[in-house]
Scaffold this active site. Structure first.
Site, PDB file in Angstrom:
ATOM      1  N   THR A 185       0.870  -1.183   0.000  1.00 43.15           N
ATOM      2  CA  THR A 185       0.000   0.000   0.000  1.00 43.15           C
ATOM      3  C   THR A 185       0.898   1.221   0.000  1.00 43.15           C
ATOM      4  OG1 THR A 185      -0.092   0.196   2.386  1.00 43.15           O
ATOM      5  CG2 THR A 185      -1.750  -1.171   1.374  1.00 43.15           C
ATOM      6  N   GLU A 330      -5.701  -3.829   1.545  1.00 46.06           N
ATOM      7  CA  GLU A 330      -5.756  -4.798   2.651  1.00 46.06           C
ATOM      8  C   GLU A 330      -6.974  -5.715   2.571  1.00 46.06           C
ATOM      9  OE1 GLU A 330      -4.968  -1.657   2.889  1.00 46.06           O
ATOM     10  OE2 GLU A 330      -3.515  -1.245   4.473  1.00 46.06           O
ATOM     11  N   LYS A 438     -12.299  19.364  10.725  1.00 46.35           N
ATOM     12  CA  LYS A 438     -12.893  19.539  12.052  1.00 46.35           C
ATOM     13  C   LYS A 438     -13.200  21.017  12.257  1.00 46.35           C
ATOM     14  CE  LYS A 438     -10.570  15.453  13.161  1.00 46.35           C
ATOM     15  NZ  LYS A 438      -9.520  15.117  12.202  1.00 46.35           N
ATOM     16  N   TRP A 443     -17.774  17.711  12.281  1.00 43.94           N
ATOM     17  CA  TRP A 443     -16.983  17.241  11.150  1.00 43.94           C
ATOM     18  C   TRP A 443     -17.613  17.639   9.833  1.00 43.94           C
ATOM     19  CZ3 TRP A 443     -15.211  11.524  12.256  1.00 43.94           C
ATOM     20  CH2 TRP A 443     -14.306  11.541  13.333  1.00 43.94           C
TER      21      TRP A 443
HETATM   22  P1  ADP Z   1      -3.460   2.897  -1.389  1.00 43.32           P
HETATM   23  O1  ADP Z   1      -3.776   3.855  -2.514  1.00 43.32           O
HETATM   24  O2  ADP Z   1      -2.811   3.591  -0.230  1.00 43.32           O
HETATM   25  O3  ADP Z   1      -2.841   1.608  -1.779  1.00 43.32           O
HETATM   26  P2  ADP Z   1      -5.980   1.685  -1.400  1.00 43.32           P
HETATM   27  O4  ADP Z   1      -5.923   1.703  -2.887  1.00 43.32           O
HETATM   28  O5  ADP Z   1      -6.004   0.431  -0.689  1.00 43.32           O
HETATM   29  O6  ADP Z   1      -4.831   2.534  -0.819  1.00 43.32           O
HETATM   30  O7  ADP Z   1      -7.156   2.653  -0.975  1.00 43.32           O
HETATM   31  C1  ADP Z   1      -8.028   2.434   0.076  1.00 43.32           C
HETATM   32  C2  ADP Z   1      -8.779   3.684   0.432  1.00 43.32           C
HETATM   33  O8  ADP Z   1      -9.325   4.348  -0.702  1.00 43.32           O
HETATM   34  C3  ADP Z   1      -9.988   3.427   1.285  1.00 43.32           C
HETATM   35  O9  ADP Z   1      -9.645   3.192   2.621  1.00 43.32           O
HETATM   36  C4  ADP Z   1     -10.797   4.693   1.078  1.00 43.32           C
HETATM   37  O10 ADP Z   1     -10.347   5.746   1.895  1.00 43.32           O
HETATM   38  C5  ADP Z   1     -10.511   5.040  -0.343  1.00 43.32           C
HETATM   39  N1  ADP Z   1     -11.631   4.606  -1.185  1.00 43.32           N
HETATM   40  C6  ADP Z   1     -11.709   3.504  -1.933  1.00 43.32           C
HETATM   41  N2  ADP Z   1     -12.887   3.460  -2.583  1.00 43.32           N
HETATM   42  C7  ADP Z   1     -13.582   4.560  -2.221  1.00 43.32           C
HETATM   43  C8  ADP Z   1     -14.882   5.094  -2.542  1.00 43.32           C
HETATM   44  N3  ADP Z   1     -15.696   4.495  -3.404  1.00 43.32           N
HETATM   45  N4  ADP Z   1     -15.244   6.247  -1.952  1.00 43.32           N
HETATM   46  C9  ADP Z   1     -14.441   6.888  -1.091  1.00 43.32           C
HETATM   47  N5  ADP Z   1     -13.208   6.434  -0.763  1.00 43.32           N
HETATM   48  C10 ADP Z   1     -12.780   5.299  -1.327  1.00 43.32           C
END
Ligand code: ADP
Length: 541
Positions: A185, A330, A438, A443
């Site tokens: 990640t 994850e 905030k 929020w």
């Molecule tokens: P990274 O880019 O760090 O590898 P991921 O691709 O695993 O992370 O992204 C996960 C995060 O992306 C989620 O925890 C969430 O915050 C955001 N996310 C994924 N899909 C959506 C969605 N449809 N709407 C809002 N946020 C999203």
């Protein structure tokens, strides 16, 4: 007493075996990195994956070894996954959009033995190879005719390397909990963290993804995952499409609006999947050219929130249903998809769009809860928000080479997202825990403001961050990239948002920029934006 059924471990090679047996001649079409479209079938992919497995064995790669891939979505990349996992080795997808130092870090951390790479990435890896002592060989995913002169260690063109083995090979057998794949990640702070998928988790996740209310793929579908194989397992398509026998269309390196449109129309794609920025580009292209999407039925949009205006334009102008999806690396990564349960089926117009703004409900294999900061469970009433936590057979319990599990006392993983869940189980992502604004003890959802702002006809992309405020703690700043040739005005943008959100949510100011920075997985890079606007003062402060 144990059941008396057969022992049939959930191993990934069974997926390609099934596809080759039941859907042997189903096409797999790729835009090759060399340029032309390439056509093959599941049967042929399986044969070449067997050769790859045999060739890897000869290379000394075996159970538990990590093999990196740095490649676009093509048939060759797909073959490497099946060949690597077929001997119990582990595919490690490296995201080429990471910073070079992060690439060095993750390849060393994973101790990758071999690296398969597309032509695109040869110059970058020539620069980095000195820092990657564990890589014994670079296999360039091309043929001899297109092989460049390169200083890469033991470099060979993939086709010639593969030709050194035949397909007379049996898949290895091992426990279904054996590691199959790795994906780091990107993480906004600290080093990237390695998520390690197992054969069992990938198979179960892909079966869950196939449920009708999830991706609902069938052998009649023509599926184009624009989402890269290096972005969290391409949201299962590399496994779920062959499981279902769907035709696969792989867009290779060209992910711009016109190139994506060409494949959608030319290959008669029925379902596609990508992060919002890809769809922004496609919709702009359609708007400019007046082109249409005759065959496309569904688009899966996730990774970041899908703005309401995008869902609406797809529905009203092109007759395409947006499947809003949420998940994370994850979680393998799918956590929920927005399909309509009977309770919502009769909705239309704005009410339908309201539900489509949510990210849907969790499939079988994903359990969810929302809690307060002390871990107390909160009600599913659609308004109370809390930390979104998940549990299931395809959810990570620990990062690679970390000492500690990442679960609470009930075995749930905290996603870092803040969400509400409604009485029918539909999740609304309010924000990332760290991005929520905030203001005066309450929020404000940056996601909701961004989604609203991109509905304005002059806005191409929008981001909202909290700016320190002496009285309210933080107040929202709207940052906007205009559409080409447009000059949105602050008052006009604020007026557009007025009445659609609580008054105290309205941004205090608007900044117009040429570009918004993105992470390696296409998300708005809020940390960089916060840095860029560190010295910024809101009006009247
Ligand atoms: P990274 O880019 O760090 O590898 P991921 O691709 O695993 O992370 O992204 C996960 C995060 O992306 C989620 O925890 C969430 O915050 C955001 N996310 C994924 N899909 C959506 C969605 N449809 N709407 C809002 N946020 C999203």
């Amino acid at each position: 007493m144990l059941g008396l059924m057969q022992d049939w471990p959930l191993l990934i090679h069974r997926v390609i075996d099934h596809a080759a047996a039941q859907h042997a001649n189903r096409p797999v079409v790729s835009r090759s990195v060399e340029g032309p479209l390439h056509r093959t079938t599941y049967a042929e992919i399986r044969r070449r994956a067997l050769r790859l497995a045999k060739r890897l064995t000869r290379e000394g790669v075996g159970l538990g070894d990590r093999v990196a891939t740095l490649a676009w979505n093509t048939w060759r990349h797909l073959e490497t996954w099946y060949g690597i996992t077929g001997i119990g080795a582990i595919y490690h997808t490296v995201n080429p959009r990471l910073f070079e130092d992060q690439i060095v870090y993750i390849v060393n951390h994973a101790e990758d033995r071999l690296l398969f790479l597309d032509l695109t990435f040869v110059p970058m890896m020539e620069r980095l190879q000195e820092r990657l002592p564990t890589i014994a060989r670079y296999v360039v995913l091309t043929d001899a005719a297109h092989m460049p002169a390169t200083t890469l260690k033991n470099a060979v063109p993939y086709e010639e390397w593969l030709a050194e083995a035949d397909e007379d090979f049996r898949w290895a057998s091992f426990d279904e909990n054996t590691a199959a794949g790795m994906c780091y990640t990107s993480g906004t702070t600290g080093h990237p963290k390695g998520v390690v998928y197992s054969h069992r988790s990938n198979v179960l996740h892909s079966m869950a993804a196939l449920q009708p209310d999830m991706l609902g793929l069938s052998s009649r579908d023509i599926a184009m995952p624009v989402v890269p194989l290096f972005h969290a397992n391409s949201w299962s398509f590399a496994f779920s499409a062959p499981m279902a026998g769907a035709t696969l269309v792989l867009p290779g390196p060209k992910l711009d609006g016109p190139s994506i449109h060409e494949l959608l129309v030319g290959e008669r794609v029925t379902i596609s999947a990508a992060v919002p920025t890809v769809w922004f580009a496609l919709l702009q292209h359609l708007e400019k050219t007046g082109a249409d999407l005759p065959d496309l039925q569904r688009v899966v949009i996730g990774g970041s929130a899908c703005p309401r205006a995008v869902t609406q334009v797809f529905r009203d102008r092109y007759g395409v249903e947006v499947m809003h999806a949420w998940g994370m690396t994850e979680m393998s990564p799918l956590g929920s998809v927005c399909s309509m349960k009977p309770e919502y089926r009769a909705l239309s117009g704005d009410a339908w769009l309201d539900v489509k703004q949510r990210v849907g409900y969790a499939p079988f294999t994903v359990e969810m809860k929302i809690t307060d900061d002390e871990g107390r469970e909160l009600p599913w009433d659609g308004t109370t928000f809390g930390r979104l936590k998940v549990r299931g057979p395809a959810v990570a319990k620990r990062y690679f080479r970390h000492e500690e599990d990442i679960l609470d006392s009930d075995g749930f993983f905290d996603t870092g997202d803040v969400a509400t869940i409604d009485p029918h189980g539909y999740v609304q992502i309010v924000d990332r825990n760290k991005d929520v604004i905030k203001s005066g003890g309450e929020w404000i959802s940056s996601i909701e403001l961004e989604n609203l702002a991109v509905g304005h006809p002059d806005v191409a992309e929008a981001a909202v961050i909290g700016i320190p405020h002496p009285k309210w703690d933080e107040r929202p700043l709207l940052i906007v990239v205009p559409k080409p040739g447009r000059t949105p005005k602050k008052d006009d943008l604020i007026a557009f948002m007025q009445g659609r959100i609580a008054k105290w949510w309205l941004p205090d100011d608007v900044a117009i920029v040429d570009e918004i920075p993105h992470t390696a997985t296409g998300k708005i890079q809020k940390t960089t934006l916060r840095d860029l606007f560190r010295d910024y003062r809101l009006p009247g402060t």
